[in-house]
Structures are given as structure tokens and as C-alpha cells.
Design an enzyme around this catalytic site. Structure first.
Site, PDB file in Angstrom:
ATOM      1  N   ASP A 101      43.789  16.986  27.467  1.00  0.00           N
ATOM      2  CA  ASP A 101      44.472  16.876  28.759  1.00  0.00           C
ATOM      3  C   ASP A 101      43.508  16.429  29.859  1.00  0.00           C
ATOM      4  O   ASP A 101      42.404  16.954  29.992  1.00  0.00           O
ATOM      5  CB  ASP A 101      45.073  18.234  29.127  1.00  0.00           C
ATOM      6  CG  ASP A 101      45.761  18.196  30.476  1.00  0.00           C
ATOM      7  OD1 ASP A 101      46.731  17.429  30.608  1.00  0.00           O
ATOM      8  OD2 ASP A 101      45.317  18.913  31.399  1.00  0.00           O
TER       9      ASP A 101
ATOM     10  N   ARG B  91      45.679  17.280  22.116  1.00  0.00           N
ATOM     11  CA  ARG B  91      45.905  16.390  23.256  1.00  0.00           C
ATOM     12  C   ARG B  91      44.869  16.772  24.311  1.00  0.00           C
ATOM     13  O   ARG B  91      44.911  17.874  24.866  1.00  0.00           O
ATOM     14  CB  ARG B  91      47.317  16.589  23.794  1.00  0.00           C
ATOM     15  CG  ARG B  91      47.644  15.787  25.053  1.00  0.00           C
ATOM     16  CD  ARG B  91      49.025  16.184  25.552  1.00  0.00           C
ATOM     17  NE  ARG B  91      49.476  15.476  26.722  1.00  0.00           N
ATOM     18  CZ  ARG B  91      49.163  15.806  27.973  1.00  0.00           C
ATOM     19  NH1 ARG B  91      48.358  16.814  28.233  1.00  0.00           N
ATOM     20  NH2 ARG B  91      49.665  15.118  28.988  1.00  0.00           N
TER      21      ARG B  91
ATOM     22  N   HIS C 191      40.083  21.879  33.557  1.00  0.00           N
ATOM     23  CA  HIS C 191      40.189  22.970  34.521  1.00  0.00           C
ATOM     24  C   HIS C 191      40.735  24.227  33.862  1.00  0.00           C
ATOM     25  O   HIS C 191      41.365  24.164  32.800  1.00  0.00           O
ATOM     26  CB  HIS C 191      41.085  22.579  35.689  1.00  0.00           C
ATOM     27  CG  HIS C 191      42.329  21.838  35.262  1.00  0.00           C
ATOM     28  ND1 HIS C 191      42.426  20.467  35.293  1.00  0.00           N
ATOM     29  CD2 HIS C 191      43.502  22.268  34.752  1.00  0.00           C
ATOM     30  CE1 HIS C 191      43.593  20.086  34.840  1.00  0.00           C
ATOM     31  NE2 HIS C 191      44.281  21.159  34.488  1.00  0.00           N
TER      32      HIS C 191
ATOM     33  N   ARG D  46      59.356  17.428  38.706  1.00  0.00           N
ATOM     34  CA  ARG D  46      59.228  17.036  37.296  1.00  0.00           C
ATOM     35  C   ARG D  46      60.054  17.976  36.410  1.00  0.00           C
ATOM     36  O   ARG D  46      60.405  17.631  35.288  1.00  0.00           O
ATOM     37  CB  ARG D  46      57.749  17.076  36.860  1.00  0.00           C
ATOM     38  CG  ARG D  46      56.902  15.961  37.470  1.00  0.00           C
ATOM     39  CD  ARG D  46      55.452  16.076  37.070  1.00  0.00           C
ATOM     40  NE  ARG D  46      54.836  17.307  37.546  1.00  0.00           N
ATOM     41  CZ  ARG D  46      53.598  17.700  37.233  1.00  0.00           C
ATOM     42  NH1 ARG D  46      52.852  16.956  36.451  1.00  0.00           N
ATOM     43  NH2 ARG D  46      53.096  18.836  37.699  1.00  0.00           N
TER      44      ARG D  46
ATOM     45  N   GLN E  79      43.875  25.375  40.145  1.00  0.00           N
ATOM     46  CA  GLN E  79      43.321  24.824  38.900  1.00  0.00           C
ATOM     47  C   GLN E  79      41.886  24.401  39.194  1.00  0.00           C
ATOM     48  O   GLN E  79      41.652  23.382  39.854  1.00  0.00           O
ATOM     49  CB  GLN E  79      44.154  23.624  38.417  1.00  0.00           C
ATOM     50  CG  GLN E  79      45.468  24.025  37.776  1.00  0.00           C
ATOM     51  CD  GLN E  79      46.430  22.860  37.618  1.00  0.00           C
ATOM     52  OE1 GLN E  79      46.747  22.162  38.581  1.00  0.00           O
ATOM     53  NE2 GLN E  79      46.924  22.640  36.405  1.00  0.00           N
TER      54      GLN E  79
ATOM     55  N   GLU F 130      44.593  12.023  26.668  1.00  0.00           N
ATOM     56  CA  GLU F 130      45.596  11.895  27.728  1.00  0.00           C
ATOM     57  C   GLU F 130      44.886  11.292  28.933  1.00  0.00           C
ATOM     58  O   GLU F 130      44.325  11.995  29.758  1.00  0.00           O
ATOM     59  CB  GLU F 130      46.226  13.245  28.083  1.00  0.00           C
ATOM     60  CG  GLU F 130      47.459  13.091  28.967  1.00  0.00           C
ATOM     61  CD  GLU F 130      47.242  13.413  30.437  1.00  0.00           C
ATOM     62  OE1 GLU F 130      48.026  12.923  31.264  1.00  0.00           O
ATOM     63  OE2 GLU F 130      46.297  14.138  30.774  1.00  0.00           O
TER      64      GLU F 130
ATOM     65  N   HIS G 199      56.825  14.543  29.948  1.00  0.00           N
ATOM     66  CA  HIS G 199      57.098  15.645  30.880  1.00  0.00           C
ATOM     67  C   HIS G 199      56.635  15.315  32.294  1.00  0.00           C
ATOM     68  O   HIS G 199      56.980  16.002  33.236  1.00  0.00           O
ATOM     69  CB  HIS G 199      56.383  16.914  30.400  1.00  0.00           C
ATOM     70  CG  HIS G 199      54.898  16.808  30.536  1.00  0.00           C
ATOM     71  ND1 HIS G 199      54.150  15.987  29.721  1.00  0.00           N
ATOM     72  CD2 HIS G 199      54.030  17.369  31.412  1.00  0.00           C
ATOM     73  CE1 HIS G 199      52.880  16.060  30.086  1.00  0.00           C
ATOM     74  NE2 HIS G 199      52.773  16.888  31.102  1.00  0.00           N
ATOM     75  N   ASP G 200      55.789  14.285  32.422  1.00  0.00           N
ATOM     76  CA  ASP G 200      55.299  13.901  33.740  1.00  0.00           C
ATOM     77  C   ASP G 200      56.221  12.868  34.364  1.00  0.00           C
ATOM     78  O   ASP G 200      57.080  12.282  33.699  1.00  0.00           O
ATOM     79  CB  ASP G 200      53.872  13.361  33.634  1.00  0.00           C
ATOM     80  CG  ASP G 200      52.848  14.491  33.512  1.00  0.00           C
ATOM     81  OD1 ASP G 200      53.086  15.574  34.098  1.00  0.00           O
ATOM     82  OD2 ASP G 200      51.828  14.295  32.835  1.00  0.00           O
TER      83      ASP G 200
ATOM     84  N   ASP H  43      51.766  24.876  36.783  1.00  0.00           N
ATOM     85  CA  ASP H  43      51.746  23.463  36.381  1.00  0.00           C
ATOM     86  C   ASP H  43      52.225  23.320  34.933  1.00  0.00           C
ATOM     87  O   ASP H  43      51.619  22.603  34.132  1.00  0.00           O
ATOM     88  CB  ASP H  43      50.330  22.892  36.576  1.00  0.00           C
ATOM     89  CG  ASP H  43      50.270  21.375  36.419  1.00  0.00           C
ATOM     90  OD1 ASP H  43      51.321  20.729  36.540  1.00  0.00           O
ATOM     91  OD2 ASP H  43      49.168  20.851  36.152  1.00  0.00           O
TER      92      ASP H  43
HETATM   93  C1  GLC Z   1      48.090  16.139  32.693  1.00  0.00           C
HETATM   94  C2  GLC Z   1      49.453  16.704  32.427  1.00  0.00           C
HETATM   95  C3  GLC Z   1      50.109  17.079  33.718  1.00  0.00           C
HETATM   96  C4  GLC Z   1      49.247  18.067  34.437  1.00  0.00           C
HETATM   97  C5  GLC Z   1      47.806  17.574  34.570  1.00  0.00           C
HETATM   98  C6  GLC Z   1      46.883  18.673  34.960  1.00  0.00           C
HETATM   99  O1  GLC Z   1      48.141  14.982  33.431  1.00  0.00           O
HETATM  100  O2  GLC Z   1      50.219  15.785  31.713  1.00  0.00           O
HETATM  101  O3  GLC Z   1      51.386  17.623  33.516  1.00  0.00           O
HETATM  102  O4  GLC Z   1      49.773  18.288  35.715  1.00  0.00           O
HETATM  103  O5  GLC Z   1      47.310  17.082  33.347  1.00  0.00           O
HETATM  104  O6  GLC Z   1      46.617  19.534  33.893  1.00  0.00           O
END
Ligand code: GLC
Length: 644
Positions: free
Chosen positions: A282, A280, A182, A518, A250, A324, A393-394, A139
Site C-alpha cells: 500500500d 498489496r 504509515h 468513497r 496516519q 500499489e 475502492h478508491d 481510512d
Molecule cells: C492507498 C489506498 C487508499 C488509502 C491510502 C492510504 O492509496 O488505496 O484507500 O487511503 O493508500 O493508506
């Protein structure tokens, strides 16, 4: 818990402070006292009673250890930032986000590109996950196997520390992900859990049978319905179902366990001491699980963030947090601190709505939905800032609220479908080259992957060698960025977009990437394109210089400080978005014509704001209404109007 740190806590701190100078010890104690209430309130909400008390003592010990160990340069930065806590709100801030290897090979390569970043005006560099990760699909690094080791192909912790120092010396803050929700199935905690270690098993959410998972799944949405349906994965070795919100490998950690909190707190303090300035957080929305809910945005998430934030304020106040949380606007605002958490959680958060509305306006050539959606957003604390971005990136998910759509006479469902059609290039007249990501037949959702250049039609225009279409594509690309630079907050450019790089045609070729498109919009930075940024007339030069100009002009405009309120005005013309930044030094009016034709903005409204004549700071010329008392805006243009 007492209102001030009790003696057992002071003793826990003092054990680590024996070697620091008396003045530093005093500083630590003053900070501890200052942030103690935030720390305790956060911890006690989530871990009431004795577990919380023990945790607090452990955390203060960890903070003291980190403080004692802090590099003098970073300790100095702590001091500077405490004198200037608004630093990240400044209009001089410009962000850039990239995968280290795709941008420059490895961490040393990134350090070698610092001049390139400075040339663009960058002051904030988000490097995508670079800690040790699992083999194969991981990922994009969001499946961490070890938070204390850098991915070997990128370098070492020493390289990371050196990179942070180089960046800092050039006025660039290093931003890293803290993947809190995770770990990889291969992380030592998960490995131990599978080997029968009960203590580690309690780091995860494991269920013996489907009873609980089925109950949760009644209300859980799917993140990756396509390649990772469901939120639980059966594991033979665990002999149970483990919670896996994202991919099956994950494993969500269990934040109800105070040990998990302590582990992450130590990771956080350690990375801060390597020189990370912005974390960040996540997938922060997902940390707390509660039956009968979506298991996102639960109140405990904010209490956890508050406790972590208080810890950094004690040990390393140079650091700030970025949430995020890609969630509905009403939920999002809480990540920036509301109610009891005001000023105590994240400093930054992604402005997903602006991003979505930029793409919607460009496709529809109509601003009415954006005007409605953006004007009705809840106010945010003045000490925080948005991360504004054209894309990341998403993938792009069409977060269009049905109520907003209905208010401007649209069907939310139909408009989302239109945007997917437009950006995947199937709508008549569209030349966008996006790819459909995670089509969900149950909801009709089709998210979109693609670089900015491919989505604005520039990839297509260059292929067919149509100079006019190329010019329009460049205009759209720059317009989208100008909105993010004018909004307030930190505009973040995604790597490659500054050179108008198209989708990576070979995205599926790398191991583990084929199932996740992606990767199409995470291209390696092309050295040829990079060189062409200095060749007059090339697309690369036009785009790069356009972004440079945005950064340069923005830096000199006090109105674009993030603390200046953003007000979306209603306009007469459905093709023109008007955003007012009212500032004591005079207003800045951003006018955006998203259409392919000339559009008017009424002269009387400019006069009302004292903007006749006005100076367009972006184009650097005077503008005034024409004989018909309209200010006419050329197609696909942004003006940043200020008084003379
Ligand atoms: C966030 C990231 C994404 C990832 C997800 C799981 O949303 O931006 O790319 O797949 O977290 O970690």
C-alpha cells in the site's frame, strides 16, 4: 558485503534450523545463496555499511525462523510455485476485491461464500485491510494499530489462517494489504513515541519546528486536499510536527531507520505464514522522503522492495508482491522492475491508465486519446503482470497526461474537467451518478466516486425504468470489464459490480464515513441482488453471467497470458479501439466499439493478421467483413477475434 553469505549470517540462520530435516535445511541454504545478492544489494543501497550488515544478519535469521515455522501445506505451495513461477500470469486468473464485512460479515462468512466466488471464476481474492485498526475514521482500515491482530469484529488470526486454507483448497489466492507507509496514531510505536520513548520516536519523521516541513511542502503534492490538507501534523505530546501524508492520524514511518525495515520484514514473513499469497504494498510510492522532490518514486523505494522481495523468495517463495503505486506511467514501470531491479521487485502493479482510459472512451465515445496514451506506455518485464480494473475502492482521478491530450488535439485540463462533469452527471446527456471527491481549487482536479453501475448510467436507467437505457448500461459495464479481461494481467472485479449494485445511498450514515464519499462505492453485497443472479432476464443475471463468460472464455485463450505483449493498434475509426495480442499460436485481436452506433473495422487489416474469417471467442460465432470489406461492430461491443 561478501558475494556469498558469510559465516556469521549462516550461523544466524542455523540457529533456527536445528529442528528442520536436512533436506529442508539444504533447500533454505540454496535459496539463501540464490537470493543473497538481491538482498544485500537492496539493503546496502538504503543502509550502507555496518547498519546494513547487522540488518542483513537479522533478516536472514527472521527468514530462517519463518521458513522453519512454515506450514507443510504452504511449504508444498512454495515448491509448486517455484516450478511454475508464471502462475499469476495465467489467463485463468480472475480477481475479486471486497471488504470482508461488506461482502460476507466476517472472515468465516467469507469462507462460506467460496462457492459464490468460484461460480464467478475467481482465483484471487483481495480482502481490504482487516488488521486491528483505530476506532472511528480509519481510512477503511489503512490506519493499522497492530499488524499481528485481526480486527475483532472480523475474527482472529486463527480464522484468517483457516480462511486462507479454505481459499487455497479452492484455487483462490488470498491477497492482503501490507500498509508500509504509515501506522495509526494509536499504534504502539506511536503511543510509545508520544510517551517519550526516543527509540520509537525515531520510527517516525518528527520535526521540532516548521523549518523542514515548510521546505518539504514546497514540492509535496496533496493527497487529501479536502479533508487532510498539508502533509504534517502538530502533536502536543510529541512536541513536534509529525509527517502525515494521508490523514492526520496516519503517521508516516521512517524507512531510513533500519529498525523500521526489520519490523516490517517480520510482519511480512508472519502474514505469509498465515497463508497470504499476494501482498498489496500500500502507498509504496511514498516510502522515501527527499527534500526538493514530491517524495514519491524515489530510488530507495525500489531498493527496499527488492530486499523485501528477496526475503520472501528465501523464506516463502509462493508469495508475490503487488505495487500499489498510482503514479505516472513513466514512474510506474519501475515498480515492475527496470535496470538493476529487473525481475527483483513487484510482480504485479495496478494499471491505472487502462482504468482511466476506459472511462474516458466511454464518456467521449472516442478512442483516440486512449490509443495514444496506451500505445506509448513503456514496455514491462515479461515476468510481471498488470492488475487491470474498472474501478476499485478508491476514487477515480483523471490521470490524463497533457502531452497525450495535446497530441490528439485536446486540452488535458478541459478533458479532465469534461470527465468530472460527465461522471458527476452534470454534463448534458450524461446519466452517470458519480460524486465529486477531493475537489482541489488549486489544480482544478475533481476526482470521482461511484460504483461501476452508477457511473455507466445503469442506476439512473433502472430508476426511470427505461429498458433500452438499461441494456446500454449493461453493455457499457460489460464492455469495460471485457477490456480489463482482454488486456493481460489479472482483471479484478470490485465487489458489487458483478451484480450491478448502485452507489450505497446510506454511505454517510456509518460512524466515521460521512466525510469520505468513497464509501458510496463500497456497498454491502446485497443478498437480494445475489439471489437474482440466477433469475433469467434480471440485470443481475445479465451482468453476472456476462462476467462469468469473460472469465470462462479468457481462461481458454493462451493469447491472454500476461507475458503476451499488448499492442494498441492505430485504427481508422475514432470509435474503435484495437488491441493485438500476438502469440505463437496465432493472434488475438480485441476490437472495442465504444460508441452508440455501428462502426467499421477494415477487412484488409483482418486479412493481414490472418483473421478472415475469424472466430469471436466471446460471442462464439464466426465473423467476416461485409460486402464493403468492413467488419461492422454493433454499438458498445467487444470482440475477441482469433483464427479458426
Ligand atoms: C492507498 C489506498 C487508499 C488509502 C491510502 C492510504 O492509496 O488505496 O484507500 O487511503 O493508500 O493508506
Amino acid at each position: 558485503m561478501p558475494e556469498r553469505p558469510p559465516s556469521v549470517v549462516l550461523a544466524a540462520a542455523d540457529r533456527h534450523l536445528t529442528a528442520v530435516q536436512p533436506m529442508r535445511r539444504e533447500l533454505f541454504m540454496a535459496r539463501l545463496e540464490r537470493w543473497w545478492p538481491d538482498l544485500v544489494a537492496g539493503v546496502q543501497t538504503v543502509y550502507p555499511g555496518e547498519p546494513g550488515e547487522q540488518l542483513v544478519a537479522r533478516l536472514v535469521g527472521a527468514a530462517a525462523a519463518a521458513f522453519a515455522d512454515r506450514d507443510p501445506e504452504l511449504a508444498h505451495l512454495d515448491l509448486v510455485r517455484t516450478l511454475d513461477p508464471q502462475w499469476f500470469q495465467s489467463p485463468t486468473m480472475v480477481g475479486y476485491a471486497a471488504y470482508a464485512e461488506r461482502f460476507a460479515g466476517d472472515l468465516r462468512g467469507v469462507a462460506a461464500q467460496v462457492d459464490y466466488l468460484r461460480e464467478l471464476g475467481v482465483t484471487y481474492l483481495h480482502l481490504m485491510p482487516l488488521l486491528a485498526t483505530r476506532e472511528g475514521d480509519n481510512d477503511g482500515g489503512y490506519a493499522v494499530t497492530d499488524y499481528r491482530t485481526v480486527r475483532p469484529d472480523l475474527g482472529t488470526m486463527t480464522d484468517l489462517r483457516a480462511l486462507a486454507r479454505t481459499l487455497r483448497a479452492h484455487g483462490i489466492s488470498l491477497v492482503l494489504d501490507l500498509v508500509l507507509n504509515h501506522v495509526a496514531r494509536e499504534h504502539a510505536w506511536a503511543v510509545a513515541a508520544r510517551a517519550g520513548d526516543e527509540r520509537r520516536r525515531a520510527y517516525f519523521h518528527v520535526f521540532a519546528d516548521r523549518t523542514e516541513p515548510d521546505r518539504f511542502e514546497e514540492t509535496l503534492p496533496e493527497v487529501f486536499p479536502d479533508f487532510a490538507p498539508g502533509s504534517f501534523t502538530w502533536d502536543d505530546e510529541l512536541s513536534g510536527w509529525v509527517w502525515t501524508t494521508f490523514n492526520s492520524w496516519q503517521w508516516d514511518v521512517n524507512w531510513a531507520n533500519p529498525e523500521v525495515f526489520a519490523e516490517y520484514a517480520e510482519v511480512l514473513l508472519g502474514l505469509a505464514n498465515e497463508g497470504v499469497e499476494v501482498f498489496r504494498l500500500d502507498a509504496i510510492a511514498f516510502l522515501w522522503k527527499r527534500p526538493g522532490t514530491m517524495c514519491q518514486n524515489e530510488p530507495e523505494v525500489h531498493a527496499i522492495t527488492q530486499a523485501l522481495r528477496a526475503l520472501t523468495r528465501i523464506a516463502c517463495p509462493a508469495v508475490v508482491f503487488k505495487a500499489e503505486a498510482i503514479v505516472a506511467p513513466g514512474d510506474l514501470v519501475h515498480y515492475l522492475g527496470t535496470g538493476a531491479h529487473y525481475g527483483k521487485v513487484s510482480d504485479l502493479a495496478y494499471h491505472n491508465s487502462v482504468m482511466v482510459q476506459i472511462w474516458s472512451m466511454l464518456a467521449a465515445q472516442d478512442v483516440r486519446l486512449a490509443e495514444r496514451a496506451l500505445a506509448t506506455l513503456p514496455a514491462t518485464p515479461s515476468t510481471t503482470a498488470w492488475i487491470t480494473y474498472v474501478r476499485c475502492h478508491d476514487d477515480i482521478g483523471w490521470a490524463i497526461d497533457d502531452g497525450d491530450a495535446a497530441a490528439v488535439g485536446l486540452s488535458g485540463f478541459a478533458h479532465r474537467a469534461f470527465l468530472s462533469d460527465w461522471y458527476s452527471g452534470t454534463f448534458p446527456g450524461s446519466t452517470a451518478r458519480g460524486l465529486v471527491f477531493q475537489e482541489n481549487p488549486a489544480t482544478g482536479d475533481r476526482r470521482i466516486s461511484g460504483t461501476a453501475a452508477s457511473l455507466v448510467g445503469l442506476e439512473h436507467a433502472r430508476e426511470v425504468d427505461d429498458a433500452q437505457a438499461v441494456a446500454a448500461g449493461i453493455d457499457r459495464l460489460l464492455l469495460a470489464h471485457a477490456v480489463t479481461f482482454g488486456w493481460g494481467g489479472i482483471p479484478v472485479v470490485w465487489s458489487g459490480d458483478e451484480l450491478a449494485q448502485p452507489n450505497d445511498p446510506a454511505w454517510a450514515d456509518e460512524p466515521g464515513h460521512a466525510g469520505d464519499n468513497r464509501w458510496a462505492h463500497r456497498p454491502r453485497l446485497d443478498r437480494g441482488s445475489m439471489a437474482r443472479r440466477h433469475v433469467d432476464g434480471t440485470v443481475e443475471c445479465r451482468v453476472f453471467e456476462g462476467l462469468q463468460r469473460l472469465a470462462r472464455v479468457r481462461a481458454a485463450l493462451p493469447q491472454l497470458h500476461a507475458a503476451t505483449p499488448v499492442q494498441v493498434l492505430a485504427t481508422e475509426d475514432p470509435g474503435v479501439l484495437a488491441v493485438l495480442r500476438a502469440h505463437p499460436l496465432g493472434p488475438l485481436l480485441m476490437l472495442v466499439n465504444v460508441t452508440w452506433s455501428w462502426r467499421p473495422f477494415a477487412g484488409w487489416r483482418l486479412r493481414e493478421l490472418g483473421l478472415v474469417p475469424a472466430h469471436d471467442a466471446l460471442a462464439d460465432f464466426q465473423v467476416a467483413p461485409a460486402d464493403d470489406d468492413n467488419l461492422w461492430l454493433p454499438p458498445l461491443t467487444v470482440r475477441w477475434l482469433v483464427g479458426n
